[in-house]
Design a protein around this motif. Structure first.
Motif, short mmCIF file in Angstrom:
data_model
loop_
_atom_site.label_atom_id
_atom_site.label_comp_id
_atom_site.label_asym_id
_atom_site.label_seq_id
_atom_site.Cartn_x
_atom_site.Cartn_y
_atom_site.Cartn_z
N THR A 145 -1.11 13.55 -8.16
CA THR A 145 -0.18 12.65 -7.48
C THR A 145 0.55 11.73 -8.46
O THR A 145 1.73 11.44 -8.29
CB THR A 145 -0.93 11.79 -6.45
N GLU A 196 0.84 -1.19 0.00
CA GLU A 196 0.00 0.00 0.00
C GLU A 196 0.87 1.25 0.00
O GLU A 196 1.92 1.29 0.64
CB GLU A 196 -0.90 0.03 1.24
N ILE A 197 0.44 2.24 -0.70
CA ILE A 197 1.17 3.52 -0.73
C ILE A 197 0.24 4.68 -0.40
O ILE A 197 0.64 5.84 -0.42
CB ILE A 197 1.82 3.77 -2.10
N GLU A 198 -1.04 4.39 -0.07
CA GLU A 198 -2.02 5.45 0.14
C GLU A 198 -2.98 5.05 1.24
O GLU A 198 -3.23 3.88 1.50
CB GLU A 198 -2.79 5.72 -1.16
N SER A 207 -0.37 9.81 1.15
CA SER A 207 0.39 8.73 0.52
C SER A 207 1.86 9.12 0.54
O SER A 207 2.24 10.19 1.03
CB SER A 207 -0.08 8.53 -0.93
#
Length: 834
Positions: free
Chosen positions: A773, A669-671, A695
């Motif tokens: 983003t 996961e990055i967010e 994020s």
């Protein structure tokens, strides 16, 4: 005066004939010029050790010719002294020569029209005068057979300009009235005498002052046997030694090099700043701090160094949001102007003195720069007790202190009369002063009255109050003991959650001098930060959770959990914590240079950060973020990256700090999403501020803002420009579109800039702050772009908030009304974002 002019004119004609008709006349060589030699344009003489050279040089636009002394072995050929600084040679330089003449004069002559352009003076005559350039940089005129320094006819050390060379004795001869003082150049390319001067002021107890004309703009504070009172960081070191010399004839200050291999350039700039640099051969330039053995010296350093900024009896504290406060037991003379920031009228006593009755007392104030001593009296042999008695007997004496602190408990007596001027609080190595107060200021229970009935009533009231107080104290102690037992159980459970060394409260209290205000080095959303010293001598920084803090136990635990598991050279090191009773504290390694914002946004300190230093800081922050996002065992999003959360160690290496608002995301996961937006306006990305989405790209946005701030020396939030209403990001993007990115550069980087590298760094910063983003690079790409100049960069798109300045401003205003934001950019929370 007329006869002297005629004598010089006659002498010039005689010298002209001698130079023109003497076939044996020769050019000067080595380190000496005698009466049969001349020094022409292109010729030089060098000191015996090859350290300095004397010759003609050009400066300014259009060029003017000067005779001066320069460092010979340094490629920069830095000028340290100019002879004809106020009479530059504008005519053909080939017509000008330097000549030594009887009875002992050094002359700069125009051999074309026999004019004397510049000359020295002499108080006596000798038959065989010579001029010699010594290896100290001192140009002297003496008798050829007499090398005794006391018998010099003239020396350049008596006329220093903007460079303070080792060995120059600056001060005043009280017998002859002759004073040696520094006079700054008018500008960087004009060596003529400017308005800025520096003196060792002998009126009262000696101190060094910098003046603009006749107005004092800075003073060092009095000499205390170790250093100047107001320059605590001027410590003893193995590079040079300095001292104050006082005798019946006068007083002087001087410093001497302990190592001949060292080159020091101590200059008084046209802006009134005294700064010291040292030559580093490996870097090929002057550095303000070449290594850990010696502190940076730049004064004035901050606004509290501005002379008398808080007025009479005011106290300046750079760590206080109000800057100026009154000394304890004093009140603002005019409350309205004082509250609006006009402190020039200073403060007055809350209670008038009553010296005639002998009831006045003296209150000790510690950790301060001693007040102006120009109207003081001193005795170097008295004890502190004797000093108090002398001050007590003189109703005009308002304060006293010791003169010399080089030994414990100190010696000598220094008395002040009248108002106390230019006093400031020092976080370390400040001194103590004892100020006269009315006795009633220290009364606790009983007033002083001649009426016995009033006395009895006061005693009765005091006794009843004491009894009532003791009863309350007993009840309070019982409740406290019950509460403490309950707390102990909670603490034991909390301590089990932390895998860190635990410090005792008593250890932290001793190390910070009971959390003294003199030890306070910072303040943020978490609370106050203090400097401390452990019993083994280790310096620490203690972050103490405030009861009114906007952050609490969760942020406290959060910082411990994350930073304890993170080990990286660009993270501040957490040494341990303290959880005891109401107290919650984090103990860090102490960062000598404090935070990045204290440098890049300060008009004086920013000069200390050249471009290589700033580029190194940018790279260090990037490496730290890459470790957080990709290489650590937890994928962590910092969420509060800003200039004040980047600390600088002794060598100016960046250390990311304050992980209280950080969050981890699992797996790939990055967010993530939150309903509680936290961070600092100006650094937060659009998607996070508006929708609560954070994020790793949120941190990238903050990093981009930080890059542009480091390069420009301007804050993103609050940035203004006369030509538009854009913030810093918008301004940088507009310059980028016009291919004028170099105009964003901090003016202090002009001498050290690598233009292509700076333009590329601005480009990278703009890529990081793009609105979307998905357009922003990740930190691995950012680091690759920074370190690989051959890597092509994509075109930057419009930055976030570029077209939303009004929206952002309204948000600031509404947030401010809720008390979420403070001027020192502490972290805040916005509840339920759109």
């Amino acid at each position: 005066m007329e006869s002297v002019s005629l004598l010089l004119l006659l002498l010039s004609w005689l010298l002209l004939l001698a130079v023109s008709n003497n076939p044996n006349s020769s050019h000067a060589t080595h380190d000496i010029i005698n009466s049969t030699q001349i020094l022409k344009d292109g010729d030089t003489i060098s000191s015996s050790g090859g350290r300095f050279e004397l010759g003609f040089f050009k400066l300014g636009s259009p060029f003017k010719q000067y005779l001066g002394i320069r460092y010979k072995q340094i490629p920069a050929k830095t000028v340290v002294w100019v002879a004809n600084r106020n009479v530059p040679i504008i005519a053909n330089a080939s017509q000008v020569v330097l000549k030594v003449a009887k009875p002992g004069l050094l002359l700069v002559l125009n051999i074309n029209n026999a004019a004397i352009l510049w000359s020295t003076n002499t108080s006596r005559a000798v038959q065989n005068p010579v001029a010699q350039l010594l290896d100290s940089g001192n140009l002297v005129v003496r008798d050829a057979a007499d090398e005794n320094p006391d018998n010099f006819l003239w020396q350049s050390f008596d006329y220093p300009a903007q460079t303070y060379l080792p060995g120059v004795r600056m001060g005043k001869n009280l017998v002859t009235g002759k004073e040696v003082y520094m006079t700054a150049w008018r500008s960087d390319d004009d060596p003529s005498s400017g308005e800025i001067t520096m003196h060792c002021d002998p009126s009262g107890y000696p101190q060094t002052v910098i003046r603009n004309g006749s107005t004092v703009i800075y003073r060092t504070g009095p000499w205390n046997g170790l250093r100047w009172s107001g320059i605590p960081f001027l410590s003893r070191n193995p590079i040079y030694t300095y001292d104050l010399v006082m005798d019946q004839d006068g007083m002087w200050i001087a410093y001497q090099l302990l190592k001949n291999s060292v080159y020091i350039h101590l200059t008084l700039t046209p802006a009134g700043v005294l700064q010291r640099e040292m030559w580093v051969e490996q870097g090929g330039k002057w550095y303000p701090r070449p290594g850990p053995m010696i502190e940076t010296l730049v004064v004035p350093l901050d606004v509290c160094d501005s002379y008398g900024i808080c007025g009479p009896n005011g106290l300046c504290n750079i760590d206080d949001s109000a800057t100026c406060t009154c000394l304890d037991k004093f009140l603002a003379k005019y409350e309205g102007p004082w509250d609006m920031g006009n402190w020039s009228e200073g403060c007055v006593r809350r209670t008038a003195l009553n010296c005639s009755e002998g009831t006045d007392v003296f209150v000790e104030y510690s950790g301060i720069k001693l007040p102006d001593t120009r109207n003081s009296w001193f005795n170097r042999t008295m004890t502190l007790g004797e000093c108090e008695q002398v001050c007590r007997r003189n109703c005009s004496c308002t304060a006293y202190s010791v003169v010399d602190i080089s030994s414990d408990p100190g010696s000598g007596c220094l008395l002040w009369f009248g108002d106390l001027m230019d006093t400031r609080s020092l976080s370390q190595k400040g001194q103590s002063i004892f100020i006269r107060m009315a006795a009633s200021e220290l009364a606790v229970f009983y007033g002083v009255s001649s009426n016995s009935k009033v006395k009895r009533r006061n005693i009765l009231i005091g006794s009843l109050s004491l009894a009532f107080g003791l009863t309350l104290l007993a009840l309070g102690l019982g409740f406290y003991m019950w509460k403490m037992k309950r707390k102990e159980k909670e603490e034991m459970k909390s301590k089990q959650d932390f895998e860190l060394p635990l410090f005792n409260l008593s250890t932290i209290t001793r190390g910070t001098n009971n959390f003294s205000s003199n030890n306070k080095i910072g303040e943020g959303g978490f609370g106050l930060v203090y400097k401390g010293v452990l019993e083994d001598g280790m310096e620490i920084a203690v972050k103490r959770l405030s009861k009114t803090s906007m952050q609490g136990l969760e942020e406290f635990k959060n910082e411990i959990i994350y930073i304890a598991k993170l080990q990286h050279r660009n993270f501040v090191k957490l040494l341990g914590c303290c959880i005891q009773g109401e107290e919650m504290m984090l103990v860090y390694e102490y960062m000598t240079n404090k935070s990045l914002d204290a440098f890049i946004f300060d008009s004086i300190k920013s000069k200390l950060l050249d471009w290589p230093m700033r580029f190194n800081i940018i790279n260090g922050i990037a490496r730290g973020l890459l470790y957080l996002h990709q290489d650590s065992q937890l994928r962590i999003i910092h969420r509060d990256l800003k200039a004040s959360n980047v600390l600088l160690d002794m060598d100016m290496n960046p250390k990311i700090s304050d992980f209280g608002l950080a969050r981890s995301v699992s797996g790939n996961e990055i967010e993530a999403n939150t309903r509680h937006v936290v961070g600092t306006l100006g650094y937060m990305s659009p998607e996070y501020t508006i929708d609560g989405l954070f994020s790793i790209k949120s941190d990238v946005f903050s990093f981009g803002v930080l890059v542009l701030e480091i390069i420009s020396g301007k804050r993103n939030r609050g940035f203004s420009h006369p030509d538009h209403h854009l913030n810093l990001l918008g301004h940088a993007w507009m310059l980028y579109k016009k291919e004028k990115s170099v105009e964003l550069l901090d003016q202090h980087l002009a001498d050290s800039c690598d233009a292509p590298q700076i333009i590329r760094s601005i480009h990278i910063g703009l890529l990081c702050v793009q609105q979307c983003t998905e357009d922003r690079p990740n930190m691995s790409s950012v680091l690759m772009m920074l370190t690989n100049e051959n890597l092509l960069l994509s075109e930057a798109k419009e930055p976030g908030f570029f077209t939303k300045r009004k929206m952002a401003t309204s948000e600031y205003s509404s947030s401010s009304t809720r008390g979420d934001i403070s001027i020192n950019e502490v972290s805040f929370s916005l509840i339920d974002p759109r």
